[in-house]
Design a protein around this motif. Structure first.
Motif, short mmCIF file in Angstrom:
data_model
loop_
_atom_site.label_atom_id
_atom_site.label_comp_id
_atom_site.label_asym_id
_atom_site.label_seq_id
_atom_site.Cartn_x
_atom_site.Cartn_y
_atom_site.Cartn_z
N ASP A 48 -28.41 35.72 31.34
CA ASP A 48 -27.38 35.53 30.31
C ASP A 48 -27.90 35.35 28.88
N LYS A 49 -29.21 35.32 28.70
CA LYS A 49 -29.73 35.19 27.33
C LYS A 49 -29.69 36.56 26.67
N ARG A 50 -29.01 36.64 25.54
CA ARG A 50 -28.92 37.89 24.79
C ARG A 50 -29.27 37.62 23.34
N GLU A 51 -29.99 38.54 22.77
CA GLU A 51 -30.39 38.42 21.37
C GLU A 51 -29.15 38.25 20.49
N GLY A 52 -29.13 37.18 19.70
CA GLY A 52 -28.05 36.96 18.76
C GLY A 52 -26.82 36.26 19.32
N SER A 53 -26.71 36.10 20.64
CA SER A 53 -25.50 35.51 21.21
C SER A 53 -25.52 33.98 21.16
N ARG A 54 -26.71 33.40 21.16
CA ARG A 54 -26.88 31.95 21.05
C ARG A 54 -26.10 31.19 22.14
N ARG A 55 -26.08 31.72 23.33
CA ARG A 55 -25.39 31.07 24.45
C ARG A 55 -26.14 29.81 24.87
N ILE A 56 -25.41 28.71 25.00
CA ILE A 56 -26.00 27.43 25.37
C ILE A 56 -25.82 27.17 26.86
N ALA A 57 -24.62 27.41 27.35
CA ALA A 57 -24.30 27.18 28.76
C ALA A 57 -23.30 28.23 29.23
N ALA A 58 -23.38 28.54 30.51
CA ALA A 58 -22.44 29.47 31.13
C ALA A 58 -21.54 28.70 32.09
N TYR A 59 -20.37 29.25 32.36
CA TYR A 59 -19.49 28.61 33.34
C TYR A 59 -18.78 29.69 34.17
N VAL A 60 -18.39 29.30 35.36
CA VAL A 60 -17.59 30.13 36.25
C VAL A 60 -16.49 29.24 36.81
N LEU A 61 -15.25 29.59 36.54
CA LEU A 61 -14.10 28.88 37.09
C LEU A 61 -13.54 29.73 38.22
N GLY A 62 -13.67 29.24 39.45
CA GLY A 62 -13.22 29.97 40.62
C GLY A 62 -11.70 30.00 40.74
N LEU A 63 -11.18 31.18 41.03
CA LEU A 63 -9.73 31.36 41.20
C LEU A 63 -9.41 32.03 42.53
N THR A 64 -10.32 31.93 43.47
CA THR A 64 -10.17 32.59 44.75
C THR A 64 -9.82 31.58 45.83
N THR A 120 -14.97 33.55 33.61
CA THR A 120 -16.35 33.22 33.26
C THR A 120 -16.52 33.25 31.76
N GLY A 121 -17.57 32.65 31.31
CA GLY A 121 -17.85 32.68 29.88
C GLY A 121 -19.03 31.82 29.52
N TRP A 122 -19.17 31.61 28.22
CA TRP A 122 -20.31 30.87 27.69
C TRP A 122 -19.85 29.94 26.59
N PHE A 123 -20.52 28.81 26.50
CA PHE A 123 -20.33 27.90 25.37
C PHE A 123 -21.38 28.22 24.34
N ARG A 124 -20.92 28.34 23.08
CA ARG A 124 -21.81 28.79 22.01
C ARG A 124 -21.59 27.99 20.74
N PRO A 125 -22.59 27.97 19.86
CA PRO A 125 -22.40 27.35 18.54
C PRO A 125 -21.65 28.30 17.61
#
Length: 127
Positions: A48-64, A120-125
């Motif tokens: 999940d590390k991508r240049e310029g995205s500055r992702r700090i944490a990822a999450y997955v919220l299950g809906l199944t 799903t998604g990411w927490f970012r600054p």
């Protein structure tokens, strides 16, 4: 509906909660996307590390609802070339992990009767 959830995830109380959970005061907003894995779908190992995205944490919220482990679609965490942990998709479960962290989603079996759903998604600054 996804827009409302996105606004919720980036609201001040939620951001405050995830700053506390992650120990990162830099978090300012959350990215949000819906995911659906059908039979035959998977996600290869990545971090999940991508240049310029500055992702700090990822999450997955299950809906199944009512998922069986033999159907696949497990969120797998990798360490030193091995799987260190596997999580079965569950309704209303939240997985949170630091970026970068090697992970994948295992193949959803061809005989699986339903899709694996999550947000799903990411927490970012801020930018």
């Amino acid at each position: 509906m996804l827009g409302a959830f996105s606004a919720f995830m980036s609201s001040a109380p939620v951001i405050s909660l995830f700053r506390a959970l992650t120990g990162s005061s830099e978090i300012d907003f959350a990215d949000v996307q819906a995911t659906r894995y059908r039979a035959g779908h998977f996600l290869t190992e990545h971090h999940d590390k991508r240049e310029g995205s500055r992702r700090i944490a990822a999450y997955v919220l299950g809906l199944t609802e009512t998922w069986r482990p033999e159907w696949g679609g497990l969120l797998l965490f990798h360490k030193n070339g091995d799987v260190s942990r596997g999580l079965i998709p569950r309704m209303n479960s939240l997985s949170l992990f630091a970026v970068p962290q090697d992970h994948s989603v295992s193949l959803v079996a061809p005989f699986c009767p339903q899709p694996r759903l999550s947000i799903t998604g990411w927490f970012r600054p801020g930018e």
